[in-house]
Write a protein that holds these residues in place. Sequence first.
Motif, short mmCIF file in Angstrom:
data_model
loop_
_atom_site.label_atom_id
_atom_site.label_comp_id
_atom_site.label_asym_id
_atom_site.label_seq_id
_atom_site.Cartn_x
_atom_site.Cartn_y
_atom_site.Cartn_z
N ILE A 34 -41.42 21.73 -1.75
CA ILE A 34 -39.98 21.68 -1.51
C ILE A 34 -39.65 20.55 -0.53
N LYS A 35 -40.47 20.41 0.51
CA LYS A 35 -40.26 19.34 1.49
C LYS A 35 -40.30 17.98 0.80
N TYR A 74 -39.94 17.30 -2.37
CA TYR A 74 -38.84 17.16 -3.33
C TYR A 74 -37.59 16.66 -2.60
N SER A 75 -37.31 17.27 -1.46
CA SER A 75 -36.13 16.92 -0.69
C SER A 75 -36.20 15.47 -0.20
N GLU A 76 -37.38 15.08 0.34
CA GLU A 76 -37.55 13.70 0.84
C GLU A 76 -37.36 12.69 -0.28
#
Lengths: 167, 148
Positions: free
Chosen positions: B20-21, B23-25
């Motif tokens: 998730i981290k 993906y967000s970056e």
Amino acid sequence: MNSFVLEKWIVRRKVTFFSVTLSEDELSLADQFYRFCESNLVSQDLGLLLKNLLVEVGDIRGANANYFREEYDLISALPNSKLKSNFPVRWICMRLDYDSIVLFDGGLKLSKKNSGSPDLDSKYQRAIKMAKAIEAIMLDKDDNRIEWNTLSIVQTLSINVPIKINY
Amino acid sequence: MSSIFEKEIEYRLNNISEDIKRYSELYFDLLDAVHQELKQQNITQADLAKSTGKYPSEIHKWFSGDHNFTLKSIIKLELALGCQLITIAIKEKAKASLEQTISKQGKVKSLNVEKSLNVGSVIDSNEVKIFPINFINMKSVSDNIKIA
């Protein structure tokens, strides 16, 4: 007459997030919406929403206008974060500057148009009224309830005590 | 008064999964890269809709987080903007191994992949890096491979 209090919600490295608490409520709208997300979003999506908002925007990149959906005059919605949930979530906000955002509440967008999500739409309409009241104070030079530190390149909104605003 | 959930939110942030981290970056990196190109080339989202053959609403969706970018949509964007948005970083070790393999096969004496990969990109790990590279300035890998 309705009134609300504007105060700091969470302070991150690059962005200070403010929220409002309605006179009849105990929790700020941002806290209410966080609680709503906890109950209605898949855990991964809530994680992504918080990562986008507090880390990518709040800590790393700042409140760049490109990251927000312009929904109405003064009002935007944060970058969405739908991975597993059935419907996209909209967190209504007012982007004041590169380093200041007012968070309201929000909801699930159940159809293409906002009018197809009555609960969300009514929250947008209420947020617009509050945003206009906040803007009016900021534009009024004689009203010093909200102060801008204009010495820095990026203006800094300064609210040391909660501000009661009628709308 | 600050959020009554501040500690809980901090706890959640500290326990977000690595995918998730990342993906967000990557999402924000891509957004920054595209907006930088749009600004430099003075292209509006409406222009982009025309050149990609998409509805403006769909382009709007691409930039609002409602869209899960696929390789296809990234390539469409790259072609419309005339620039490369994503590069695949290769570890030095992997490159060395590739050089050795090709050299052993006796088909290629020298392989200068490094030069072409370095155009506008930072390659320091086995990661995908995103930012614009103009096609015009980019030499293809084949230009740097000398055939014996």
